[in-house]
Design a protein around this motif. Sequence first.
Motif, mmCIF file in Angstrom:
data_model
loop_
_atom_site.group_PDB
_atom_site.id
_atom_site.type_symbol
_atom_site.label_atom_id
_atom_site.label_comp_id
_atom_site.label_asym_id
_atom_site.label_seq_id
_atom_site.Cartn_x
_atom_site.Cartn_y
_atom_site.Cartn_z
ATOM 1 N N GLU A 119 -8.963 5.516 4.633
ATOM 2 C CA GLU A 119 -8.874 4.855 3.490
ATOM 3 C C GLU A 119 -10.194 4.226 2.902
ATOM 4 N N GLU A 159 -10.912 11.253 -0.198
ATOM 5 C CA GLU A 159 -9.528 10.754 -0.985
ATOM 6 C C GLU A 159 -8.425 11.546 -0.606
ATOM 7 N N ASP A 160 -8.595 12.640 -0.049
ATOM 8 C CA ASP A 160 -7.409 13.715 0.136
ATOM 9 C C ASP A 160 -7.079 13.575 1.671
ATOM 10 N N ILE A 196 0.951 -1.058 -0.006
ATOM 11 C CA ILE A 196 0.069 0.164 -0.143
ATOM 12 C C ILE A 196 0.887 1.405 -0.064
ATOM 13 N N THR A 197 0.696 2.066 -1.037
ATOM 14 C CA THR A 197 2.131 2.917 -1.114
ATOM 15 C C THR A 197 1.310 4.455 -1.308
ATOM 16 N N ASN A 198 0.158 4.429 -1.050
ATOM 17 C CA ASN A 198 -0.637 6.078 -0.882
ATOM 18 C C ASN A 198 -0.595 6.195 0.448
ATOM 19 N N LYS A 199 -1.862 5.861 1.214
ATOM 20 C CA LYS A 199 -1.853 6.435 2.673
ATOM 21 C C LYS A 199 -1.386 5.365 3.526
ATOM 22 N N ASN A 200 -0.647 5.835 4.770
ATOM 23 C CA ASN A 200 -0.217 4.878 5.655
ATOM 24 C C ASN A 200 0.797 3.603 4.819
ATOM 25 N N GLN A 201 1.546 4.274 4.409
ATOM 26 C CA GLN A 201 2.405 3.045 3.789
ATOM 27 C C GLN A 201 2.687 1.900 4.565
ATOM 28 N N PRO A 229 -5.740 11.986 4.926
ATOM 29 C CA PRO A 229 -4.699 10.796 5.063
ATOM 30 C C PRO A 229 -5.276 9.649 6.239
ATOM 31 N N ASP A 285 -9.106 -3.465 -3.217
ATOM 32 C CA ASP A 285 -8.331 -2.476 -3.362
ATOM 33 C C ASP A 285 -6.979 -2.447 -2.685
#
Length: 229
Positions: free
Chosen positions: A217, A211-212, A7-12, A214, A224
């Motif tokens: 999710e 979506e923005d 998962i590389t967007n939020k909370n990687q 943080p 997803d």
Amino acid sequence: MDRYSKITNKNQREIVLLKGYPCVWGKCRFCDYIDDNSRDLEAMRALNQEVLSHITGEFGVLEIINSGSCFELPKETLEDIRTIVQKKKIQKLFFEAHWIYRNRLDEMRRFFGIPIVYKTGAETFDYDFRENYLNKHASFKDAEELSQYFDSPCLMVGIKGQTKEMIRYDIDCLKRYFKLGTLNVFTDNTTDVKRDESLVRWFLEEYRWLEDDPSIEVLYENTDFGVGD
């Protein structure tokens, strides 16, 4: 079946889908993914070891999920996870557990010796809908009580029988009492719980701003996070 992802967007973090014993409750009306379990210890451990072998530790954070609660993973698999945590220098774990296990959460914290973020399938903070329709068997009275045990609730949106007011209330509670959370847009499956397309369209427009955010999710599909089928 994909069982490893990043998962590389939020909370990687890295995430793995492991196999455990059957869900201790296993009667939620909306759930048909609890069949990914087993009673064959050797087969479970072999599969789980193969999945765990993909972990690199690059984010220092690992999420472990299975078709139930982390307490239903075999003891041998928990030991394998602890070895990976130490070898790959994992600094934080994400686990999921049913409300039934609320008084046992510190057992895992002591076992692994690192911080654990506990997710739980709250589904909704509307008690009547959660217990009398969804049959969740999670008898917390409100979000504040749940927050005394768990760090990150998973909520569902877009189910026939839900209302806009219920969803607004759920998201308000999520933001008020928790630092993290997940919203799952319901997808029709083999159960008799059905998706409300008009409610989903409203949610996607009304809460596009999430979506923005943080801390939240949003899963538009069950896969997803990159694991599952």
